[in-house]
Design an enzyme around this catalytic site. Structure first.
Site, PDB file in Angstrom:
ATOM      1  N   GLU A 212     -28.464  12.221  -0.474  1.00  0.00           N
ATOM      2  CA  GLU A 212     -29.465  11.166  -0.655  1.00  0.00           C
ATOM      3  C   GLU A 212     -30.562  11.557  -1.632  1.00  0.00           C
ATOM      4  OE1 GLU A 212     -29.426   8.123   0.738  1.00  0.00           O
ATOM      5  OE2 GLU A 212     -27.583   8.478   1.851  1.00  0.00           O
ATOM      6  N   GLU A 221     -37.417   6.546  -4.471  1.00  0.00           N
ATOM      7  CA  GLU A 221     -36.383   5.864  -5.237  1.00  0.00           C
ATOM      8  C   GLU A 221     -36.815   5.708  -6.698  1.00  0.00           C
ATOM      9  OE1 GLU A 221     -34.089   1.538  -5.065  1.00  0.00           O
ATOM     10  OE2 GLU A 221     -35.328   2.234  -3.396  1.00  0.00           O
ATOM     11  N   ASN A 259     -37.434  -1.292   8.807  1.00  0.00           N
ATOM     12  CA  ASN A 259     -37.154   0.104   9.139  1.00  0.00           C
ATOM     13  C   ASN A 259     -38.433   0.933   9.207  1.00  0.00           C
ATOM     14  OD1 ASN A 259     -34.295   0.225   9.492  1.00  0.00           O
ATOM     15  ND2 ASN A 259     -34.057  -0.080   7.289  1.00  0.00           N
TER      16      ASN A 259
END
Length: 359
Positions: A212, A221, A259
């Site tokens: 990841e 990101e 989340n």
């Protein structure tokens, strides 16, 4: 929560300066103050430093983690002045939601039980936030209370040397001490079953994290064009931090407002209103990764933790993390990347990878 994306390295290097500590007047009843704690200094297990009028002992390797606010430090008591006596009766105040509590504060919760603050916090619920609060036996000294879910000070199956071997090019943000401090949030992680299973689970988690984050290099990101797309406005709590605030962060690249809300509620952290905590605090980042690993099925049918301790194999952890995009032949190169890392990490830990490596 399928979130495999290319991310960019954002080096978060904290440059600390030595802090001068004001200490109380020396008296015969208190120990002398150790050398003042320095944010830039490296401390290993057993080393001591003074901060805010107390002596502190490091439980394991640490740097730039403030005594009194990081679980790596054990309070050795007041230095340079009178010692603080333990409470003599059960007269601690009632817990108040939203009231600030410093580490060491003892409160009586609505269930009639007592809890001690292990870290400074703005009034999180003691029965939900086990990172910030621990059960407390009334009448004992706060500095000697045994926590219900203490982090492993020497029992984590991955040593610091092995961690460095796994991630030789890691970003300084992802500290080993931050990972160990986060373990108390989920004490069953890499601590369930046989020694082989414990090591396999640790290797599986770190292998997925490796994929990841590009080897623990990337914190957030990279593709900023995606940032506005992670706000589910249909949720009743909306996106109070902003439309573009819920992009992927941390070792599992936590994303989406729902989340952040769920992880924050579970960990006792205001992640919905302050998602930047995940990219600014290594321990918080690691805890969000452990939250997903231990509690979320994702696109799979079980949590990654249950996949490993239940003997279902590494492949099921891939399915739970990003199966909708990678499993069942969708992206074999990405799956192979995870499997390669897992096999390398189990080799470092000296265990077999087991069966069912693919999804």
């Amino acid at each position: 929560m399928s979130r495999i994306r290319a991310v960019a390295a954002i080096a978060t290097i904290v440059v600390g300066a030595a802090l001068t500590v004001a200490v109380a007047t020396t008296s015969a009843s208190a120990a002398a103050c150790a050398t003042p704690w320095s944010a830039s200094a490296v401390y290993t297990g057993g080393m001591t430093a003074s901060h805010n009028g107390h002596n502190w002992s490091a439980k394991w390797w640490t740097q730039n983690e403030t005594p009194g606010s990081a679980q790596v430090w054990a309070d050795q008591g007041v230095c340079g002045g009178g010692t603080t006596p333990p409470p003599s009766s059960c007269n601690h105040p009632a817990w108040v939601r939203g009231q600030f509590y410093a580490a060491g504060s003892v409160v009586k919760y609505t269930d009639g039980k007592y809890y001690i603050a292990e870290h400074d916090n703005p009034g999180y619920d003691p029965t939900i936030s086990t990172w910030y609060w621990d059960p407390y036996t009334c009448g004992t000294s706060p500095t000697t209370t045994t926590t219900s879910n203490p982090p492993s000070t020497g029992g984590f199956v991955v040593s610091e040397a092995q961690f460095q071997q796994m991630f030789p090019n890691r970003n300084a943000f992802y500290t080993y001490s931050g990972l160990k401090a986060a373990l108390s949030a989920y004490p069953g992680f890499a601590n369930t079953g046989s020694d082989t299973v414990k090591k396999q689970e640790a290797a599986a988690f770190l292998a997925n994290v490796n994929h990841e984050t590009g080897g623990l290099v990337h914190i957030v990101e990279q593709n900023q064009a995606n940032y506005p797309h992670y706000c589910d406005a249909s949720q009743p709590y909306g996106c109070p931090a902003g439309q573009a605030a819920y992009y992927g962060r941390g070792p599992i690249q936590l994303s989406w407002n729902f989340n952040y809300k769920a992880a924050g509620d579970a960990l006792g952290l205001p992640l919905l209103t302050n998602p930047w905590l995940v990219q600014n605090d290594a321990s918080v980042a690691w805890r969000t990764g452990l939250w997903y690993w231990n509690t979320q099925n994702g696109p799979g049918t079980m949590t990654p933790h249950n996949a490993m301790v239940g003997g279902h194999g590494f492949g099921q952890t891939i399915r739970s993390i990003n199966g909708a995009l990678e499993c069942d032949g969708r992206n074999p190169a990405q799956v192979q990347s995870r499997v390669d890392a897992y096999q390398r990490f189990t080799s470092i830990l000296g265990v077999s990878p087991g069966a069912n490596l693919y999804c």
